[in-house]
Design a protein around this motif. Structure first.
Motif, short mmCIF file in Angstrom:
data_model
loop_
_atom_site.label_atom_id
_atom_site.label_comp_id
_atom_site.label_asym_id
_atom_site.label_seq_id
_atom_site.Cartn_x
_atom_site.Cartn_y
_atom_site.Cartn_z
N ASP A 1 69.42 26.15 78.74
CA ASP A 1 69.52 24.85 79.40
C ASP A 1 70.94 24.77 79.46
O ASP A 1 71.17 23.48 80.16
CB ASP A 1 69.24 24.00 78.38
CG ASP A 1 67.07 24.30 78.09
OD1 ASP A 1 66.72 24.89 79.28
OD2 ASP A 1 66.86 24.30 76.75
N GLU A 2 72.06 25.04 78.63
CA GLU A 2 73.49 24.81 78.71
C GLU A 2 74.08 25.01 79.99
O GLU A 2 75.29 24.29 80.59
CB GLU A 2 73.98 25.45 77.79
CG GLU A 2 74.16 25.48 76.17
CD GLU A 2 72.94 26.40 75.41
OE1 GLU A 2 72.26 27.14 76.31
OE2 GLU A 2 72.71 26.35 74.08
N MET A 3 73.80 26.13 80.21
CA MET A 3 73.94 26.41 82.19
C MET A 3 74.02 25.60 82.77
O MET A 3 74.33 24.89 83.65
CB MET A 3 74.11 27.90 82.30
CG MET A 3 74.50 29.08 82.20
SD MET A 3 75.97 29.14 82.01
CE MET A 3 76.30 29.13 83.53
N HIS A 4 72.35 24.51 82.70
CA HIS A 4 71.71 24.05 84.35
C HIS A 4 72.67 22.30 83.59
O HIS A 4 72.81 22.02 84.41
CB HIS A 4 70.59 23.92 83.88
CG HIS A 4 69.26 22.98 84.91
ND1 HIS A 4 69.57 23.29 85.82
CD2 HIS A 4 69.52 21.82 84.43
CE1 HIS A 4 68.93 22.01 86.07
NE2 HIS A 4 68.94 21.06 85.67
N ALA A 5 72.76 22.34 82.58
CA ALA A 5 73.29 20.45 81.96
C ALA A 5 75.29 21.22 82.68
O ALA A 5 74.99 19.74 83.66
CB ALA A 5 73.85 20.34 80.58
N ILE B 1 76.95 18.11 85.46
CA ILE B 1 78.03 17.78 84.62
C ILE B 1 79.63 18.57 85.30
O ILE B 1 80.40 17.76 84.71
CB ILE B 1 78.12 17.25 83.24
CG1 ILE B 1 78.09 18.00 82.67
CG2 ILE B 1 76.75 15.86 83.62
CD1 ILE B 1 77.69 17.54 81.58
N GLY B 2 79.87 19.59 85.67
CA GLY B 2 80.70 20.42 85.28
C GLY B 2 81.29 20.35 86.36
O GLY B 2 82.49 20.96 86.15
N GLY B 3 81.60 19.52 87.34
CA GLY B 3 82.38 19.14 88.64
C GLY B 3 83.52 19.42 88.00
O GLY B 3 83.91 18.06 86.96
#
Length: 126
Positions: free
Chosen positions: A22-26, A30-32
């Motif tokens: 789930d952390e990778m999905h999050a 929002i990681g751009g």
């Protein structure tokens, strides 16, 4: 903008990671490069495109448009168009988007602490 083929191994590997972690999905949402800056700006409430642009002057109009579309597609931001002349468009975080407020504040605190302890040198400086 190039998209990964749905049948490629790279795509399938990413999908498997996102489904299991789930952390990778999050982070994928929002990681751009500009995403957190946009979200930090919208935490304060509704804003128009120009207002967002003023808070992040380094971003190009095209990149801001692409990032806002991506956030809208992922249901993190809503876009409301008013039938006026000239057209008025407002962006606002969705309820799930507003849940990022504490995370963004914690990242801000961590970033300040990191700069104090390690310094401001980064890979950008190299």
């Amino acid at each position: 903008m190039e998209r990964t083929k749905v049948t490629s191994t790279n795509y399938l590997n990413k999908q498997a990671i996102y489904e299991e972690c789930d952390e990778m999905h999050a982070i994928s949402l929002i990681g751009g490069q500009w995403t957190l800056g946009i979200l930090s700006t919208l935490i304060n409430g509704k804003m128009r495109f120009g207002e967002i642009k003023k808070t992040i002057p380094q971003i190009t109009d095209r990149m801001l448009t692409l990032e806002l579309r991506k956030l809208e597609q992922n249901k993190i931001v809503t876009r409301k168009v008013y039938a006026e002349v000239p057209p008025r468009v407002e962006y606002e975080l969705t309820p799930i988007g507003y849940k990022l407020k504490l995370i963004i504040q914690e990242l801000d605190t961590w970033g300040k602490e990191y700069k104090q302890e390690v310094g401001t040198a980064s890979c950008i400086d190299k």
